[in-house]
Every structure is written in C-alpha cells, then in structure tokens.
Design a protein around this motif. Sequence first.
Motif, mmCIF file in Angstrom:
data_model
loop_
_atom_site.group_PDB
_atom_site.id
_atom_site.type_symbol
_atom_site.label_atom_id
_atom_site.label_comp_id
_atom_site.label_asym_id
_atom_site.label_seq_id
_atom_site.Cartn_x
_atom_site.Cartn_y
_atom_site.Cartn_z
ATOM 1 N N GLU A 30 -5.725 -10.557 -2.827
ATOM 2 C CA GLU A 30 -6.651 -11.748 -2.779
ATOM 3 C C GLU A 30 -6.222 -12.627 -3.797
ATOM 4 O O GLU A 30 -6.231 -13.824 -3.693
ATOM 5 C CB GLU A 30 -7.973 -11.173 -3.314
ATOM 6 C CG GLU A 30 -8.907 -10.301 -2.312
ATOM 7 C CD GLU A 30 -10.228 -10.062 -2.953
ATOM 8 O OE1 GLU A 30 -10.395 -10.123 -3.946
ATOM 9 O OE2 GLU A 30 -10.872 -9.021 -2.357
ATOM 10 N N PHE A 77 0.770 -1.137 0.160
ATOM 11 C CA PHE A 77 0.038 -0.067 0.010
ATOM 12 C C PHE A 77 0.804 1.517 -0.122
ATOM 13 O O PHE A 77 0.464 2.353 -0.050
ATOM 14 C CB PHE A 77 -0.791 -0.029 1.263
ATOM 15 C CG PHE A 77 -1.941 -1.205 1.183
ATOM 16 C CD1 PHE A 77 -3.204 -1.051 0.576
ATOM 17 C CD2 PHE A 77 -1.570 -2.229 1.826
ATOM 18 C CE1 PHE A 77 -4.085 -2.199 0.513
ATOM 19 C CE2 PHE A 77 -2.417 -3.298 1.807
ATOM 20 C CZ PHE A 77 -3.866 -3.227 1.268
ATOM 21 N N LYS A 104 -6.163 -4.256 -1.845
ATOM 22 C CA LYS A 104 -6.641 -5.466 -1.247
ATOM 23 C C LYS A 104 -7.125 -6.309 -2.437
ATOM 24 O O LYS A 104 -6.931 -7.686 -2.351
ATOM 25 C CB LYS A 104 -7.923 -4.931 -0.360
ATOM 26 C CG LYS A 104 -7.918 -4.165 0.642
ATOM 27 C CD LYS A 104 -9.138 -4.010 1.150
ATOM 28 C CE LYS A 104 -9.010 -3.012 2.775
ATOM 29 N NZ LYS A 104 -10.245 -2.792 3.206
ATOM 30 N N GLU A 105 -7.667 -5.948 -3.623
ATOM 31 C CA GLU A 105 -7.963 -6.976 -4.675
ATOM 32 C C GLU A 105 -6.604 -7.638 -5.132
ATOM 33 O O GLU A 105 -6.552 -8.865 -5.287
ATOM 34 C CB GLU A 105 -8.536 -6.171 -5.866
ATOM 35 C CG GLU A 105 -9.140 -7.023 -6.832
ATOM 36 C CD GLU A 105 -9.862 -6.392 -8.070
ATOM 37 O OE1 GLU A 105 -10.114 -7.046 -8.895
ATOM 38 O OE2 GLU A 105 -10.130 -5.169 -7.753
ATOM 39 N N ASN A 113 -4.486 2.543 -4.704
ATOM 40 C CA ASN A 113 -5.425 3.040 -3.856
ATOM 41 C C ASN A 113 -5.734 1.589 -2.853
ATOM 42 O O ASN A 113 -5.436 0.426 -3.527
ATOM 43 C CB ASN A 113 -6.871 3.461 -4.478
ATOM 44 C CG ASN A 113 -7.455 2.485 -5.506
ATOM 45 O OD1 ASN A 113 -7.718 1.199 -4.965
ATOM 46 N ND2 ASN A 113 -7.616 2.735 -6.580
ATOM 47 N N LYS A 114 -6.355 1.931 -1.932
ATOM 48 C CA LYS A 114 -6.674 0.752 -0.887
ATOM 49 C C LYS A 114 -7.434 -0.279 -1.353
ATOM 50 O O LYS A 114 -7.070 -1.397 -1.263
ATOM 51 C CB LYS A 114 -7.272 1.446 0.407
ATOM 52 C CG LYS A 114 -7.241 0.470 1.513
ATOM 53 C CD LYS A 114 -7.649 1.103 2.816
ATOM 54 C CE LYS A 114 -7.669 0.220 4.127
ATOM 55 N NZ LYS A 114 -8.163 1.059 5.356
ATOM 56 N N ASP A 115 -8.551 0.012 -2.152
ATOM 57 C CA ASP A 115 -9.158 -1.322 -2.776
ATOM 58 C C ASP A 115 -8.659 -1.774 -3.703
ATOM 59 O O ASP A 115 -8.662 -3.177 -3.702
ATOM 60 C CB ASP A 115 -10.634 -0.514 -3.129
ATOM 61 C CG ASP A 115 -11.502 0.291 -2.464
ATOM 62 O OD1 ASP A 115 -11.479 -0.318 -0.976
ATOM 63 O OD2 ASP A 115 -12.282 0.749 -2.593
ATOM 64 N N LEU A 116 -7.851 -1.409 -4.495
ATOM 65 C CA LEU A 116 -7.228 -1.936 -5.575
ATOM 66 C C LEU A 116 -6.008 -2.973 -4.911
ATOM 67 O O LEU A 116 -5.850 -3.997 -5.258
ATOM 68 C CB LEU A 116 -6.375 -1.225 -6.775
ATOM 69 C CG LEU A 116 -5.971 -1.775 -7.782
ATOM 70 C CD1 LEU A 116 -6.693 -2.782 -8.549
ATOM 71 C CD2 LEU A 116 -5.380 -0.703 -8.989
#
Length: 295
Positions: free
Chosen positions: A221, A206, A217-218, A212-215
């Motif tokens: 995954e 990060f 996290k993806e 960005n944070k959401d990407l």
Amino acid sequence: MKKLKSHFWYTKNQRNGILLLLGFILIIQGAIYFIDSHVFKEVDVESTRVLAYQHEIDSLKVIALERRKPKIYPFNPNFITDYKGYQIGMSTQEIDRLMNYRSKDLFVNSSKEFQHVTKVSDSLLKVIEPYFKFPDWVKKKKKKKQREKRFDHTVKKDKSIVSTTDLNLANVNDLLSIEGVTDALSERIIAYRTKLQGFSVEGQLFEVWGLNKDLGKEILETFSIVTRPVIKKINVNTASFKEVLRIPYIDYDLCVKIFDFRDEVAELQSISELKQIEGFPLDKYDRIVLYLLAE
C-alpha cells in the motif's frame, strides 16, 4: 446328714491332690510377683532409643494423614461446588461470593479476577492457583492482549517518513515505517531482493520467508515497483551447471533435469522448450525465464 458329710469327706489321695494344686497356685503367684518386681524394669522414656522410635512413629502418622487428605486435581474455578470449595480451604462466604458472581452468567478468567471476586487471601490463592485450569480460548485471549499491550507501548511509526516509495530502492528504515515490520524482517526483504537482482513483480515480495500475506499487502500500500530491475540473462545452451544453479527458483534436482534435457535435444531453440521437461514447475516458469534465455 450322712449325705451332707459325704461331700466333705476326702480320701488320702484326694487330699494330696488338693495340697499339690494349692502348691502350684502359690508357686505361680510367686513367679508373677517376682517377674513384675525384677524382670520388667521401668522404661526411661527420655532415652535416645525411645525418642528415635517415637520420632519414627510420628513421621509415619504424618505420612498416613497426608495420604488420607483428598488429592486436588486441575479444575476450572468457575465451576467450584460447595464441597470442592471446602476441600481447597475456602470459607462459606468466599464460596457464596463466587456463586453470586456466576449466577449473573459471568466468568472469572484469571487468578487475579478470582481473588477479586471471592476475596480469598493471598496465602490461599498461592496454594490453589497452580491447580486452576482455564479454557484454551482464555489463554489465547490473554496472549493476544499481551501482544496488543506490548504493541500499544511502542512508538507509532509514521508512514510519511520514507525516503522513497519504490520497493526496489527502499532501505531498512523505509520498510520499518510499516507497522509490524521488524528489523529482522526488513533485512530479509532486502536480502531476498538482492538475491533476485530486484523485484520484477510485486508477487515476489510474498516469497520472503516470515512475511504473512496481510503484512505484505500493507507494505504494497506504501511501496510499489517503480524501477524495473535490469537482469542479465544467462544462455541456457552455454551456461555452466553452477551458473544455472545460482538462479533463483532453480534447485539442484531441477538443474540436473535441465542439463539432461539440454544433452538430449543438443540445443534449445526456444526457452519455452523448458516446459517439455518432465516434472518442470510450470508455476515458476514466469519467474525462471527472467534469468534464462535460449540462443
């Protein structure tokens, strides 16, 4: 009879005055006739000078008419009144169509939709469209739709096509399998991983600029830290200024503070003594000690 005669009886001086008055009248009448006949000549309306004056007068008339025209200011086409519609050149039928549409609690959110509802001509729309002012949320919604449209036209990336799920071994193509990861972003991730000598904790991902944070996290995954990096630590007691400065998370000011502290204590007995430095970033301590030791 004598009284009546007295009214028509003039003295010699009176008769001379009357004659003199008649003479003046005749002279004035003759002068007027002479001026009308000889002084004021017929004007040639086709002459260059007259045409130039006429052109200038016509130009001034046009300017005056333009100034009298009502100015059009930016407006929301959803709230056009009868008078406003008349001002901008809409017909009664076109205004009524918009009013009927609005009576259903519906809104037009684009110039194209406005024309579809009102049936205004292309020529009129071209004139009034620059004055349309839709709310900011409409503009944002349009941009979002445009982005989604561009996204829909791209080829869906298959997350299963990756050479590895190890974040420290993934290449550019592996990272591109994640939706939203661009070529530039994947290259920045690998460049930052190289600078760190490998990701030691997932949180370091990060720290990549532009992620960005959401990407992030993806990405995590699909990828994780399987292979821990082997980092060669530097002895803070013997390292040079440039060697310490090259360590991630240490900027010039912090490097100066570390060396001032080292000079003050002569030698650090434990790397945890760095926390005693005034202004030391404690939130970065766990990251910094990945590259430093005290011997």
